[in-house]
Design a protein around this motif. Structure first.
Motif, PDB file in Angstrom:
ATOM      1  N   ALA A  84      62.368  15.135  15.294  1.00 30.71           N
ATOM      2  CA  ALA A  84      62.419  14.551  13.958  1.00 30.71           C
ATOM      3  C   ALA A  84      61.103  14.690  13.183  1.00 30.71           C
ATOM      4  O   ALA A  84      61.101  15.074  12.032  1.00 30.71           O
ATOM      5  N   ARG A  85      59.993  14.397  13.801  1.00 27.01           N
ATOM      6  CA  ARG A  85      58.730  14.394  13.066  1.00 27.01           C
ATOM      7  C   ARG A  85      58.142  15.781  12.898  1.00 27.01           C
ATOM      8  O   ARG A  85      57.602  16.120  11.870  1.00 27.01           O
ATOM      9  N   ARG A  86      58.216  16.584  13.935  1.00 31.75           N
ATOM     10  CA  ARG A  86      57.529  17.876  13.913  1.00 31.75           C
ATOM     11  C   ARG A  86      58.377  19.001  13.352  1.00 31.75           C
ATOM     12  O   ARG A  86      57.888  20.087  13.129  1.00 31.75           O
ATOM     13  N   LYS A  87      59.641  18.800  13.186  1.00 24.81           N
ATOM     14  CA  LYS A  87      60.567  19.859  12.768  1.00 24.81           C
ATOM     15  C   LYS A  87      60.504  21.030  13.738  1.00 24.81           C
ATOM     16  O   LYS A  87      60.581  22.189  13.365  1.00 24.81           O
ATOM     17  N   ALA A  88      60.287  20.722  15.011  1.00 29.74           N
ATOM     18  CA  ALA A  88      60.271  21.740  16.060  1.00 29.74           C
ATOM     19  C   ALA A  88      61.593  21.672  16.802  1.00 29.74           C
ATOM     20  O   ALA A  88      62.317  20.684  16.735  1.00 29.74           O
ATOM     21  N   CYS A  89      61.894  22.697  17.527  1.00 26.06           N
ATOM     22  CA  CYS A  89      63.166  22.797  18.225  1.00 26.06           C
ATOM     23  C   CYS A  89      63.184  21.907  19.471  1.00 26.06           C
ATOM     24  O   CYS A  89      62.193  21.789  20.176  1.00 26.06           O
ATOM     25  N   ASN A  90      64.327  21.282  19.742  1.00 20.89           N
ATOM     26  CA  ASN A  90      64.535  20.507  20.964  1.00 20.89           C
ATOM     27  C   ASN A  90      65.697  21.115  21.742  1.00 20.89           C
ATOM     28  O   ASN A  90      66.419  20.428  22.432  1.00 20.89           O
ATOM     29  N   GLY A  91      65.863  22.429  21.610  1.00 22.70           N
ATOM     30  CA  GLY A  91      66.909  23.137  22.340  1.00 22.70           C
ATOM     31  C   GLY A  91      66.312  23.802  23.563  1.00 22.70           C
ATOM     32  O   GLY A  91      65.457  23.248  24.236  1.00 22.70           O
ATOM     33  N   TYR A  92      66.748  25.017  23.836  1.00 19.94           N
ATOM     34  CA  TYR A  92      66.249  25.739  25.004  1.00 19.94           C
ATOM     35  C   TYR A  92      64.784  26.169  24.853  1.00 19.94           C
ATOM     36  O   TYR A  92      64.126  26.453  25.831  1.00 19.94           O
TER      37      TYR A  92
END
Length: 192
Positions: A116-124
């Motif tokens: 949410a905060r970093r707009k980074a991926c939390n997928g693979y």
């Protein structure tokens, strides 16, 4: 007779060029990386088999194109977030429906898929990858995704075999050795 032979001799370079183009075209098609199937069943494929062709996101059936001209991706076991050069194709796609996620559901899905905060991926992967890393990395080791971006901490990811895929184990944060040598030379110089 000699004139007729001369005319045919003029056509020889054209024939040889066409023969070369045919052989080179077949080699390009044979050796071009063609596709990669994501853990959710969707596929990244070349839109057409020619080097430099744009990469597209295909539905789980492998036929329907969902997004074209892909720049960055983030994916998990169900969703694929796409940033495309074609603005209308950017968005989040659901592998269960083989369609773009509706606008009213977009925020909740984005919360699951992205930090949410970093707009980074939390997928693979924890970083937003270019689709070329997944597709061309099969053939060119310099285009592999960084190993440090593998999201091994996300226990919700079901296809753990995905993490066994080749990756680039060189740290992307380390400065190149040449720049270290240049810094050492600069430090060794006496100041005027």
């Amino acid at each position: 007779m000699l004139r007729k032979f001369g005319r045919h001799l003029l056509l020889l370079p054209v024939f040889l060029f066409l023969l070369w183009a045919l052989v080179a075209g077949v080699q390009w098609v044979r050796h071009a990386p063609k596709s990669v199937t994501l853990p959710n069943g969707m596929m990244f494929k070349l839109e057409y088999y020619f080097p430099g062709a744009p990469i597209a996101l295909f539905a789980t059936d492998g036929r329907k194109i969902l997004a074209r001209d892909i720049e960055f991706v983030c994916f998990d076991d169900r969703y694929v977030s796409i940033t495309s050069y074609k603005l209308g194709d950017s968005g989040i796609y659901d592998a269960q429906t083989n369609a773009k996620v509706r606008e009213e559901e977009q925020d909740s899905v984005e919360y699951l898929l992205m930090h949410a905060r970093r707009k980074a991926c939390n997928g693979y992967y924890t970083g937003l990858l270019g689709a070329v890393f997944l597709l061309d990395g099969q053939k060119y080791s310099s285009l592999l995704p960084p190993c440090e971006w593998r999201n091994l901490d996300n226990a919700a990811l079901k296809n753990r075999a995905w993490f066994d895929r080749p990756c680039d184990d060189r740290s992307w944060r380390e400065p190149p050795a040449a720049s270290d040598a240049n810094k050492a030379k600069a430090d060794a110089r006496p100041e005027p």
